[in-house]
Design a protein around this motif. Structure first.
Motif, mmCIF file in Angstrom:
data_model
loop_
_atom_site.group_PDB
_atom_site.id
_atom_site.type_symbol
_atom_site.label_atom_id
_atom_site.label_comp_id
_atom_site.label_asym_id
_atom_site.label_seq_id
_atom_site.Cartn_x
_atom_site.Cartn_y
_atom_site.Cartn_z
ATOM 1 N N GLY A 606 0.801 -1.209 0.000
ATOM 2 C CA GLY A 606 0.000 0.000 0.000
ATOM 3 C C GLY A 606 0.836 1.261 0.000
ATOM 4 N N MET A 607 0.149 2.370 0.190
ATOM 5 C CA MET A 607 0.785 3.667 0.128
ATOM 6 C C MET A 607 -0.004 4.648 0.986
ATOM 7 N N VAL A 608 0.724 5.556 1.630
ATOM 8 C CA VAL A 608 0.123 6.665 2.362
ATOM 9 C C VAL A 608 0.723 7.948 1.813
ATOM 10 N N SER A 609 -0.135 8.841 1.350
ATOM 11 C CA SER A 609 0.341 10.153 0.883
ATOM 12 C C SER A 609 -0.126 11.218 1.860
ATOM 13 N N TYR A 610 0.767 12.213 2.074
ATOM 14 C CA TYR A 610 0.537 13.199 3.135
ATOM 15 C C TYR A 610 -0.069 14.463 2.547
ATOM 16 N N GLN A 611 -1.185 14.848 3.122
ATOM 17 C CA GLN A 611 -1.876 16.048 2.675
ATOM 18 C C GLN A 611 -2.064 16.983 3.866
ATOM 19 N N ASN A 612 -2.547 18.171 3.588
ATOM 20 C CA ASN A 612 -2.572 19.205 4.628
ATOM 21 C C ASN A 612 -3.383 18.804 5.854
ATOM 22 N N LYS A 613 -4.582 18.236 5.637
ATOM 23 C CA LYS A 613 -5.480 17.987 6.765
ATOM 24 C C LYS A 613 -5.459 16.526 7.182
ATOM 25 N N ASN A 614 -5.708 15.621 6.227
ATOM 26 C CA ASN A 614 -5.733 14.197 6.520
ATOM 27 C C ASN A 614 -4.771 13.472 5.591
ATOM 28 N N ASN A 615 -4.564 12.215 5.890
ATOM 29 C CA ASN A 615 -3.605 11.418 5.133
ATOM 30 C C ASN A 615 -4.346 10.387 4.280
ATOM 31 N N HIS A 616 -3.988 10.332 3.020
ATOM 32 C CA HIS A 616 -4.655 9.428 2.084
ATOM 33 C C HIS A 616 -3.920 8.093 2.056
ATOM 34 N N PHE A 617 -4.694 6.991 2.037
ATOM 35 C CA PHE A 617 -4.061 5.680 1.957
ATOM 36 C C PHE A 617 -4.726 4.845 0.874
ATOM 37 N N ASN A 618 -3.937 3.931 0.359
ATOM 38 C CA ASN A 618 -4.427 2.962 -0.608
ATOM 39 C C ASN A 618 -3.733 1.644 -0.287
ATOM 40 N N ALA A 619 -4.512 0.575 -0.112
ATOM 41 C CA ALA A 619 -3.927 -0.687 0.348
ATOM 42 C C ALA A 619 -4.514 -1.858 -0.423
ATOM 43 N N LYS A 620 -3.636 -2.779 -0.776
ATOM 44 C CA LYS A 620 -4.043 -4.054 -1.366
ATOM 45 C C LYS A 620 -3.875 -5.111 -0.299
ATOM 46 N N LEU A 621 -4.989 -5.756 0.064
ATOM 47 C CA LEU A 621 -5.012 -6.676 1.197
ATOM 48 C C LEU A 621 -5.150 -8.119 0.724
ATOM 49 N N ASN A 622 -4.524 -8.976 1.512
ATOM 50 C CA ASN A 622 -4.707 -10.412 1.272
ATOM 51 C C ASN A 622 -4.603 -11.098 2.624
ATOM 52 N N ALA A 623 -5.787 -11.401 3.204
ATOM 53 C CA ALA A 623 -5.828 -12.047 4.511
ATOM 54 C C ALA A 623 -6.292 -13.489 4.340
ATOM 55 N N SER A 624 -5.675 -14.371 5.103
ATOM 56 C CA SER A 624 -5.987 -15.791 4.955
ATOM 57 C C SER A 624 -6.303 -16.398 6.311
ATOM 58 N N LYS A 625 -7.539 -17.000 6.388
ATOM 59 C CA LYS A 625 -7.957 -17.785 7.542
ATOM 60 C C LYS A 625 -7.821 -17.016 8.855
ATOM 61 N N VAL A 626 -8.375 -15.830 8.835
ATOM 62 C CA VAL A 626 -8.375 -14.997 10.047
ATOM 63 C C VAL A 626 -9.633 -15.304 10.837
ATOM 64 N N ASN A 627 -9.471 -15.507 12.116
ATOM 65 C CA ASN A 627 -10.608 -15.785 12.986
ATOM 66 C C ASN A 627 -11.543 -14.585 12.995
ATOM 67 N N SER A 628 -12.810 -14.839 12.655
ATOM 68 C CA SER A 628 -13.767 -13.738 12.531
ATOM 69 C C SER A 628 -13.984 -13.026 13.858
ATOM 70 N N ALA A 629 -13.991 -13.769 14.946
ATOM 71 C CA ALA A 629 -14.193 -13.143 16.257
ATOM 72 C C ALA A 629 -13.056 -12.179 16.566
ATOM 73 N N ALA A 630 -11.804 -12.570 16.230
ATOM 74 C CA ALA A 630 -10.665 -11.700 16.469
ATOM 75 C C ALA A 630 -10.743 -10.446 15.609
ATOM 76 N N LEU A 631 -11.214 -10.626 14.357
ATOM 77 C CA LEU A 631 -11.330 -9.491 13.443
ATOM 78 C C LEU A 631 -12.356 -8.489 13.945
ATOM 79 N N LEU A 632 -13.526 -8.992 14.368
ATOM 80 C CA LEU A 632 -14.555 -8.082 14.877
ATOM 81 C C LEU A 632 -14.092 -7.387 16.149
ATOM 82 N N SER A 633 -13.436 -8.119 16.994
ATOM 83 C CA SER A 633 -12.958 -7.544 18.246
ATOM 84 C C SER A 633 -11.930 -6.457 17.991
ATOM 85 N N ALA A 634 -11.049 -6.689 16.999
ATOM 86 C CA ALA A 634 -9.985 -5.731 16.729
ATOM 87 C C ALA A 634 -10.516 -4.418 16.187
ATOM 88 N N PHE A 635 -11.633 -4.464 15.432
ATOM 89 C CA PHE A 635 -12.121 -3.257 14.771
ATOM 90 C C PHE A 635 -13.516 -2.860 15.244
#
Length: 807
Positions: A606-635
């Motif tokens: 991915g990439m993060v570009s810096y702007q005056n107020k907020n920071n823009h990000f773009n990410a390519k994700l690939n997650a494998s066999k992540v426990n759904s309960a852990a994912l919900l808890s984390a976010f």
């Protein structure tokens, strides 16, 4: 006894009376002679004055004063002027005096052998002039063809007593670019002969309008009054005059002076040694010529100090004399611009001939600060070999050493960003820098900076750190980060790095700097750090060094190799993180970042570009066999009140691209998230999922809605404007099968459409033919439902028309 001496007294009195009468008769006869021969005497004086003269000597009148200088007589020569033959071109009159008084012996007039012993000049102007071609108006006295004369008259000059009162003296040497201009209020010279030559006592009171050895550089002691008593000695064998005094006032200060001046044809050198054990800086630098004093003016010392100055040169040679100034500073306070150095001690030396045989010039001038030490904001430092060379394009160099407690930095500009509690710093640096407007610019460093046991707070973010350390090394071009250990409240990070071209580009091309970083961490808790914009913000007040550092941070490039055992972001906890991070001026690029989370793995590019107020990000994700309960808890359940770690189980795999903005606290900006994700769920189940339980309670009371298993499924999700938009997706569960589509709102207002097939999936449990199972799926009754969130209220379920297709 009285009667015995009385006859002798009478005889002595008669002798004195006789001599007095004889003296009056003699002076009377002399007066008659002068009066009778006035015109003859005036003519003779004019003839003698113009004898062998290339030019013109004018004498207006002659008067004899009998009782001025008694027993000698005084001749007053009035309206005297001396002009050379080229006066019409340069207009400089060598001498212009309304009256000159000369004392002579009375009988010299009769003998016509006049010997001048006393001379007094009042209210006169003396102008010595040498033009650019070498012609001087003093040539008026050079040898001229002698005319035959039968006269035996002569004039002998052997002055032992000389007085000047209110005499303007100017020496304008355009050939050698020198100019001396004095207004002599009073000058007294009393001379007597010795075996070596003569000695004289001098009393002086004069205003220096110009004491210029090089007209390009200005005058020494400009507009200062010089007064005091001096002693002069002339050595005929050496052809020089030595002039010394133990107390000569120049302005408001008193100096000791020793000097000598060569006055022969083969010796025109001079040297002047001036010293004052207790002078103030403001008075000292004003005595120097403008090319030197202008560079010293911004500086000041609180207390007076001792100074010595020597000036050595040649009156017949062009250019500046050799100047050397030495000052001894001890425990003083130095101020320059807005800076102060306390407890300041050093021996300062100025010379305009640093390297011998390379000439006297600004380029060969130097300021040496031997053993310079002091305190800046109570921070002590010492230096060695501190010097500033070439005052035309100054270059400063030296070795700098400082040991101090980090808490002392709180009183400096650094204290605006960081507040230190504990820790010590050790700086050992050799530097070389340009000097522009008396400030060091672009210093190049060799040495080390070591910080140990540092603790404190980053003020703007209120983030704390403790027991941290820094070890940096500088070579001619390289910056080497031997180690940085950063311990925050929840993080422990160890950093090493290197830049081979750091100092090459630090000042003029920071965008060309490349840093290689190796970061290893036990734990990195993102909560302990701020992630702000790298764009330059206005700084109300900063030094050049601070601004350069800011430019480097904003414009430089870096490659970071990261390994962290644990990474924590709020409730998100991952292990064994490995990443390569490329930092360029306007963005940070994440390459092949991998970590373990929720029993599975996650790969991010991915990439993060810096702007005056907020920071823009773009990410390519690939997650494998992540426990759904852990994912919900984390976010935080992705903002859902229904989906919780307790209500959902299964293994999730995700791939796709996300784009959005986050603020400096790493919080996603509302409704900024966009992208596409493909979500796969295996071994999925819903536990006590209240929306389904409510449906089952009334519609399917004999089915188990407490634990609903979900067959493997794949969902395509599009994120936009705060919603996760689901394409129509068949979902098979243990209680019923349904087709799902619609929009799930992260901030409420969800609108989900369901086609629920009421046939009990348990009836098809024993069927192994998938085609049959698929055909049986839609047999029986189908409910067309809509699940709606109004604002942040709980979901409401309602029927929708049969012909409304899934959106």
């Amino acid at each position: 006894m009285t009667e015995k001496w009385w006859p002798i007294g009478k005889k002595v009195g008669k002798i004195i009376l006789f001599l007095t009468m004889l003296l009056f008769i003699g002076y009377g006869a002399l007066g008659w002679y002068v009066s009778a021969h006035h015109n003859e005497l005036l003519k003779e004086v004019r003839r003698i004055a113009n004898e062998n003269c290339k030019g013109e000597v004018k004498i207006g009148d002659l008067e004899v004063l009998f009782f001025r200088g008694f027993p000698n007589i005084t001749i007053a020569v009035k309206e005297v002027s001396i002009k050379d033959s080229l006066w019409a071109q340069h207009k400089r009159t060598l001498l212009q005096a309304p009256s000159i008084y000369a004392e002579i012996q009375p009988w010299a007039i009769f003998l016509k052998k006049i010997k001048l012993d006393h001379l007094s000049i009042n209210d006169a102007q003396v102008q010595l002039f040498l033009d650019a071609k070498g012609y001087s108006n003093t040539s008026v006295f050079s040898s001229a063809p002698k005319t035959d004369t039968t006269s035996s008259s002569s004039l002998s000059l052997d002055l032992n007593h000389l007085k000047f009162n209110n005499v303007s003296f100017v020496s304008d040497n355009q050939f050698k670019h020198k100019k001396f201009d004095f207004v002599i209020e009073k000058l007294r010279i009393e001379k007597h002969t010795t075996s070596e030559g003569w000695e004289a006592d001098i009393s002086l009171n004069t205003l220096v309008k110009s004491l210029t050895f090089n007209t390009k550089h200005g005058s020494f002691a400009k507009n200062k009054i010089i007064q005091g008593a001096l002693q002069a000695k002339y050595s005929e064998s050496k052809g020089s005059i030595a002039i010394n005094t133990a107390a000569l006032s120049i302005g408001e200060d008193v100096f000791q002076i020793q000097s000598h001046f060569g006055i022969s044809k083969t010796n025109s050198s001079f040297s002047i040694a001036i010293s004052n054990p207790n002078i103030r800086w403001q008075a000292a630098y004003k005595l120097l010529s403008n090319n030197i004093s202008s560079k010293l003016k911004p500086f000041d010392f609180k207390d007076p100090f001792g100074v010595q100055c020597t000036i050595v040169g040649d009156l017949n040679k062009e250019g500046d004399p050799n100047i050397r100034v030495e000052a001894n500073i001890k425990n003083n306070e130095l101020s320059y611009f807005d800076h102060q150095i306390t407890d300041c001690t050093f021996k300062g030396i100025f010379t305009n001939e640093y390297q011998k045989n390379k000439g006297i010039s600004d380029e060969n001038s130097a300021i040496l600060l031997n053993d310079f030490r002091g305190k800046v904001h109570s921070i002590p430092f010492t230096t060695k070999n501190m010097m500033i060379l070439d005052l035309k394009k100054p270059i400063a160099s030296g070795a700098f050493v400082s040991h101090f407690d980090l808490a002392q930095l709180n009183q400096t500009m650094i204290g605006r960003t960081l507040s230190f509690g504990n820790g010590k710093a050790d700086l050992r640096l050799t530097f070389k820098a340009d000097v522009v407007n008396l400030e060091m610019q672009k210093p190049f460093l060799i040495g080390s900076v070591v910080i140990q046991n540092a603790s404190g707070t980053h003020l703007s973010s209120k983030k704390k750190f403790n027991n941290s350390s820094v070890d940096l090394s500088f070579t001619s071009n390289e910056l080497k980060v031997n180690q940085i250990v950063l311990n925050t409240q929840n993080s422990t990070i160890n950093i090493k790095g290197q830049s081979d071209n750091f100092l090459n580009y630090y000042y003029d091309a920071p965008e060309k700097i490349f840093m290689n970083w190796d970061i290893k961490a036990k734990t990195i808790n993102l909560k302990d750090f701020s992630f702000g914009s790298r764009t330059t913000k206005s700084i109300k007040k900063s030094t050049a060094i601070t601004q350069n550092l800011i430019n480097v941070l904003h414009q430089s490039n870096a490659i970071v190799h990261l390994r962290a055992e644990n990474i924590v972001y709020k409730k998100f906890k991952a292990r064994n993180a490995i990443a390569q991070i490329n930092v360029v001026p306007d963005r940070t690029i994440l390459k092949e970042a991998s970590l373990q989370f929720g029993g599975g793995s996650l790969m991010v590019n991915g990439m993060v570009s810096y702007q005056n107020k907020n920071n823009h990000f773009n990410a390519k994700l690939n997650a494998s066999k992540v426990n759904s309960a852990a994912l919900l808890s984390a976010f935080d359940n992705f903002g859902s009140k229904a989906l919780t770690p307790k209500s959902v189980s299964g293994l999730i795999s995700v791939s796709g691209v996300l784009d959005g903005y986050f603020d400096n606290n790493i919080t996603i900006v509302k409704r900024s998230l966009t992208g596409n994700l493909k979500l796969n769920l295996n071994n999925g189940a819903l536990h006590q999922f209240e929306p389904l339980q409510r449906i089952g309670k009334y519609a399917f009371p004999f089915r188990n809605f407490n634990r609903v298993t979900i067959d493997p499924l794949a969902i395509n999700i599009v994120f936009k404007n705060g919603f996760a938009n689901l394409a129509p997706t068949p979902i098979n569960t243990s209680v019923f099968n349904f087709d799902l589509a619609g929009s799930y709102g992260f901030y409420g207002n969800s609108n989900m459409q369901l086609d629920v097939h009421l046939r009990d999936p348990a009836k098809d449990k024993e069927i192994t033919n998938k085609k049959v199972v698929q055909e049986n799926r839609k047999k029986g009754i189908t409910l067309h439902l809509q699940a709606i969130e109004e604002g942040n209220a709980p979901f409401k379920i309602k029927l929708r028309y049969k012909n409304e297709k899934l959106q």
